[in-house]
Design an enzyme around this catalytic site. Structure first.
Site, PDB file in Angstrom:
ATOM      1  N   ARG A   5      -3.426  -0.662   5.279  1.00 55.27           N
ATOM      2  CA  ARG A   5      -3.954  -1.756   4.468  1.00 55.27           C
ATOM      3  C   ARG A   5      -2.998  -2.925   4.300  1.00 55.27           C
ATOM      4  O   ARG A   5      -3.377  -4.082   4.508  1.00 55.27           O
ATOM      5  CB  ARG A   5      -4.374  -1.231   3.095  1.00 55.27           C
TER       6      ARG A   5
ATOM      7  N   CYS B 126       0.865  -1.183   0.000  1.00 59.04           N
ATOM      8  CA  CYS B 126       0.000   0.000   0.000  1.00 59.04           C
ATOM      9  C   CYS B 126       0.902   1.234   0.000  1.00 59.04           C
ATOM     10  O   CYS B 126       2.069   1.150  -0.356  1.00 59.04           O
ATOM     11  CB  CYS B 126      -0.997  -0.013   1.157  1.00 59.04           C
TER      12      CYS B 126
ATOM     13  N   ASP C 146      -8.562   3.169   0.849  1.00 59.23           N
ATOM     14  CA  ASP C 146      -7.731   3.747   1.894  1.00 59.23           C
ATOM     15  C   ASP C 146      -8.613   4.275   3.025  1.00 59.23           C
ATOM     16  O   ASP C 146      -9.408   5.177   2.823  1.00 59.23           O
ATOM     17  CB  ASP C 146      -6.887   4.883   1.319  1.00 59.23           C
TER      18      ASP C 146
END
Length: 160
Positions: free
Chosen positions: A17, A11, A128
């Site tokens: 994440r 990420c 996100d």
């Protein structure tokens, strides 16, 4: 499986994440009896948070589902990762594009999005949650868990 398989979750800053995806996949591999055969790690496309722990919100929500992010420390993707890992899984299209730009041509076949392994009908990216509310962290977990189930099936069938 004949040799150890390796997966890198990617990420932006490696604090939300991708570390979540890393611990979820490890957990699912343990339950599938594949933990010793698959190496899992995570990294970010940027150096914004190198050395930092997982975001408190990610850690808290992961903990509520039985995942432990307490030992995580963020790192950035390194050039050697493209050779070292069998799969580099981006959380969204932007990460995938950044990986494609940095990746040597002979390793581009290793680049995919994690959500390619999720059931049809789910989002095609892990959104996100960083600037949103708490629901975003739950959604990340929902999507990552679903995709990791498919990824474990893929690893089992592809590497058996």
């Amino acid at each position: 499986m004949k040799q150890r398989f390796s997966v890198l979750m990617v990420c932006t800053g490696n604090i939300c994440r991708s570390p979540t995806a890393e611990v979820v996949l490890r957990h699912k591999l343990e339950h599938a009896g594949l933990a010793e055969r698959v190496h899992v790690a995570s990294a970010g496309t940027t150096d914004y948070h190198v050395g930092a722990p997982a975001d408190d919100r990610s850690a808290r929500h992961a903990h509520l589902r039985g995942y432990d992010l307490s030992r995580h420390r963020a790192r950035q993707v390194h050039a050697a990762d493209f050779e070292r890992f069998d799969l580099l899984l981006a959380m969204d299209r932007g990460h995938l594009e950044e990986l494609q730009d940095a990746c040597p041509p002979q390793h581009r076949h290793k680049l995919r999005r994690l959500m390619e392994f999720a059931p049809a009908g789910l989002a095609d990216e892990v959104a996100d949650p960083y600037y949103g509310g708490m629901k975003g962290f739950e959604t990340v977990l929902d999507h990552v868990e679903a995709a990791c189930d498919g990824l474990v099936r893929h690893i089992r069938s592809d590497r058996a």
